[in-house]
Design an enzyme around this catalytic site. Structure first.
Site, PDB file in Angstrom:
ATOM      1  N   ALA A 158       1.072  -1.309   0.123  1.00 14.61           N
ATOM      2  CA  ALA A 158      -0.004  -0.123  -0.192  1.00 14.61           C
ATOM      3  C   ALA A 158       0.874   1.182  -0.025  1.00 14.61           C
ATOM      4  CB  ALA A 158      -0.900  -0.035   1.230  1.00 14.61           C
ATOM      5  N   LYS A 159       0.287   2.400  -0.604  1.00 12.00           N
ATOM      6  CA  LYS A 159       1.198   3.667  -0.365  1.00 12.00           C
ATOM      7  C   LYS A 159       0.467   4.299   0.838  1.00 12.00           C
ATOM      8  CE  LYS A 159       2.980   7.552  -3.014  1.00 12.00           C
ATOM      9  NZ  LYS A 159       4.322   7.428  -2.289  1.00 12.00           N
ATOM     10  N   ALA A 160       0.775   3.810   1.836  1.00 10.76           N
ATOM     11  CA  ALA A 160       0.281   4.109   3.198  1.00 10.76           C
ATOM     12  C   ALA A 160       1.174   5.111   3.997  1.00 10.76           C
ATOM     13  CB  ALA A 160      -0.245   2.904   4.058  1.00 10.76           C
ATOM     14  N   TYR A 164       6.105   5.287   5.603  1.00 13.86           N
ATOM     15  CA  TYR A 164       7.108   6.171   5.282  1.00 13.86           C
ATOM     16  C   TYR A 164       7.798   6.485   6.542  1.00 13.86           C
ATOM     17  CZ  TYR A 164       5.664   6.262   0.577  1.00 13.86           C
ATOM     18  OH  TYR A 164       5.634   5.788  -0.818  1.00 13.86           O
TER      19      TYR A 164
END
Ligand code: PMP
Length: 295
Positions: A158-160, A164
């Site tokens: 996921a680009k969650a 990051y």
């Protein structure tokens, strides 16, 4: 230090279906997205006023939300149109586009079953990461201490926002040590990616890149693989261990923000940007140009 803080820029932000003045796009401190990381986002670019891979980014945003067990209450088509509206209203043809979706404030605990899902879309001017000469000369990468997590321990594709956390820590450490960014290994010690971009190597005229099984299979990565294949360059997606880095000739990274950027160093390993990197940089630049509408 940023010349101007992002909450002070001018323009509009699309927020839950409304186009708001930049200053009015706020949220409450008691937002689940902030406290528990239930937040997903995208990073994309408009070239000549057209968002590159608009649909693919909208689809990934919805998919990332589903991986965090929530649904964005807008369709892919609605999200695409909203992004395009923001770019047009902000009046910049070359722009970075940032959609972000998060859980709101109705429940403030680990469980967030009934929280409202919010979506906002901003766009701003963001020129190339590096000037063209620097981008071809090659940036210097540190080797990160943190590793990309096992897919069994996190929704790793996921680009969650939460994923990051280790990227920011790793990038800060790299910058303090004089590097532009850091390359991360994965939980098994294989070469994975950078803190905000995928990584590629070349050897004997072929491209080698890590299999995207525990990190983002970037939209730029997929585009560049297709461009390389179109040139007849073989692309091998496989497990790459760090001790193999000695045998590679070129290295480059890809991402919506980084585009195609050459790498000259990773810790003690050295690379010489050459024909393949240059070719793919040029091909990518051509590929992102706005397409004339079909007749
Ligand atoms: N990996 C990470 C961790 C990223 O943040 C990005 C940028 N979104 C990428 C890879 C590249 O993805 P894309 O090409 O879709 O921008």
């Amino acid at each position: 230090m940023a010349a101007q803080s992002y909450d002070r820029l001018e323009g509009v932000i699309w927020y839950d279906g409304k186009v708001l003045p930049w200053n009015d796009a706020n949220l409450h401190v008691l937002s689940h997205g902030l406290h528990y990381g239930s937040c997903v986002f995208e990073g994309e670019r408009a070239y000549g006023g057209q968002i590159f891979k608009n649909k693919e980014h909208a689809e990934r945003l919805k998919r990332s939300a589903n991986l965090l067990d929530f649904d964005i209450p807008y369709s892919v088509a609605e999200i695409m149109a909203a992004k395009q509206t923001v770019v047009e209203k902000n009046g910049r043809k070359e722009a970075y586009v940032r959609p972000v979706a998060w859980r709101g404030s109705e429940m403030m605990g680990v469980s967030a079953q009934s929280n409202t899902i919010h979506l906002a879309i901003a766009s701003w001017e963001w020129p190339s990461y590096f000037d063209p000469e620097q981008r071809l000369k090659g940036i210097r990468l540190d080797l990160a201490e943190y590793r990309r997590p096992d897919p069994k321990t996190a929704p790793s594709t996921a680009k969650a926002a939460g994923l990051y956390m280790i990227c920011t820590i790793s990038k800060h450490r790299a910058e303090r040590r004089g590097y532009a960014d850091a390359m991360m290994l994965d939980w098994q010690g294989r070469v994975a990616e950078c803190t905000g971009a995928n990584i590629f190597f070349t050897k004997d005229g072929k491209i080698h890149t890590p299999t995207a099984d525990c990190f983002l299979d970037g939209i730029t990565r997929q585009t560049v693989i297709a461009l390389a294949k179109k040139r007849g360059i073989e692309v091998i997606e496989r497990r790459i261990m760090p001790d193999e880095l000695t045998g590679f000739a070129e290295c480059f990274i890809t991402g919506s923000a980084a585009e195609v950027t050459a790498v000259a160093e990773i810790a003690d390993w050295r690379f010489t940007p050459a024909a393949i990197t240059k070719q793919l940089m040029d091909d990518y630049t051509a590929e992102v140009q706005p397409k004339a509408a079909a007749a």
